[in-house]
Scaffold this active site. Structure first.
Site, mmCIF file in Angstrom:
data_model
loop_
_atom_site.group_PDB
_atom_site.id
_atom_site.type_symbol
_atom_site.label_atom_id
_atom_site.label_comp_id
_atom_site.label_asym_id
_atom_site.label_seq_id
_atom_site.Cartn_x
_atom_site.Cartn_y
_atom_site.Cartn_z
ATOM 1 C CE LYS A 50 44.837 44.716 35.365
ATOM 2 N NZ LYS A 50 43.423 44.347 35.593
ATOM 3 C CD GLN A 94 42.022 41.028 35.157
ATOM 4 O OE1 GLN A 94 42.458 41.845 35.965
ATOM 5 N NE2 GLN A 94 41.905 41.304 33.873
ATOM 6 C CG ASP A 117 39.170 47.212 38.211
ATOM 7 O OD1 ASP A 117 40.006 47.761 37.474
ATOM 8 O OD2 ASP A 117 39.118 45.979 38.389
HETATM 9 N N1 GUN Z 1 39.315 42.741 32.344
HETATM 10 C C1 GUN Z 1 39.667 43.500 31.281
HETATM 11 N N2 GUN Z 1 39.992 44.751 31.687
HETATM 12 C C2 GUN Z 1 39.841 44.767 33.023
HETATM 13 C C3 GUN Z 1 40.024 45.781 34.009
HETATM 14 O O1 GUN Z 1 40.379 46.938 33.740
HETATM 15 N N3 GUN Z 1 39.778 45.405 35.295
HETATM 16 C C4 GUN Z 1 39.357 44.154 35.619
HETATM 17 N N4 GUN Z 1 39.129 43.885 36.893
HETATM 18 N N5 GUN Z 1 39.176 43.209 34.730
HETATM 19 C C5 GUN Z 1 39.417 43.510 33.437
#
Ligand code: GUN
Length: 282
Positions: A50, A94, A117
């Site tokens: 990311k 996350q 998110d």
């Molecule tokens: N863990 C797996 N996919 C995601 C996501 O799209 N966002 C976040 N914050 N954690 C994740």
């Protein structure tokens, strides 16, 4: 005939290029804060990807990499600081979080206006009500674009989702329902699952079980979207057995190179939207 490959990597690259141009025209760069607690191996990789993708389009991110034993109160304090920081447009925590932390309590503490998110109950609730949330979760948004690249008109389609998670299954079901699809969500307790999946015009697998979906699970000419990222004998694979289904499906996303790059592109897109939300004059 062999299924068409839905090239998420290519579609995502196009989205990132457009975002890069959009950011270059802004008076300042949107900023993303990433909160990572502990050292979960896949999370470390996702966060690195990311940050790399963000940097490549001129979007700075700051990583708050916190000790895995951090208390809920300390973590809530950091989120409150990020909420109050006018330089920060988007905040993500996350997932998964270590077991001693209450995930819902943490997510609920993020400002809905910075929740890129799309997990905050304000945003999920607005989506559920078919109203406009500030943000929609990145993976479901990416999956919708991949489906639309093959089937622009979704009205009346039978869609089956394998997996009812907060991150994928639930918001995706709502997005599809809002497009007049008939949606079934299956989960670990679902009985006679093949009877459902074999009627799906569009099947989305997001359950984290390597190669679960075989040719006898699917309808002839189905569109298959594979959200799974599993490791089998050191090699990445999805929740769909690609080799088994490829002669029966109409189209399928590969793993890697399907949903993964789209999730990142949509997160970046949400962060640019957050910046615009915070700068209403632009
Ligand atoms: N863990 C797996 N996919 C995601 C996501 O799209 N966002 C976040 N914050 N954690 C994740």
């Amino acid at each position: 005939m062999t299924a068409r490959i839905i090239d998420g990597k290519k579609i995502a690259a196009g989205i990132r290029e457009k975002l890069k141009q959009k950011i270059a025209a802004l008076p300042s760069a949107p900023q993303l804060a990433i909160v990572l607690v502990g050292n979960d191996e896949p999370s470390l990789i996702y966060v690195r990807n990311k940050q790399k993708a963000a940097a490549q389009i001129g979007l700075p991110s700051q990583l708050h990499h916190l000790d895995e034993n951090i208390s809920e109160e300390e973590l809530l304090k950091i989120i409150a600081q990020l909420n109050a920081d006018s330089e920060i447009n988007g905040i993500i925590v996350q997932l998964p979080l270590p077991k001693h932390l209450n995930t819902n309590r943490i997510i609920n503490a993020i400002s809905p206006l910075k929740d890129v998110d799309g997990f905050h109950p304000y945003n999920t609730g607005m989506l559920q009500n078919n109203e406009k949330p500030y943000f929609i979760a990145a993976t479901p948004l990416g999956v919708m674009q991949l489906i639309r690249s093959v089937s622009p008109n979704l009205s009346g389609k039978n869609v089956v989702l394998i997996g009812a998670s907060l991150i994928v299954g639930r918001p995706l079901a709502t997005l599809l329902l809002n497009q007049e699809c008939t949606v079934s969500i299956t989960h670990a307790q679902t009985r006679k699952i093949k009877e459902l999946t074999s009627k799906a015009d569009i099947l989305v697998a997001a359950c984290g079980v390597a190669k679960l979906v075989k040719a006898d699970w699917i309808k002839e000419n189905a569109i298959l979207i594979d959200v799974g990222i599993n490791r089998e004998n050191g090699k990445l694979c999805g929740d769909i057995d690609f080799e088994d289904v490829k002669e029966k499906a109409l189209a399928i996303t590969p793993v890697p190179g399907g949903v993964g790059p789209m999730t990142i592109a949509m997160l970046l897109s949400n962060t640019v939207d957050a910046y615009l939300l915070h700068h209403p004059g632009l």
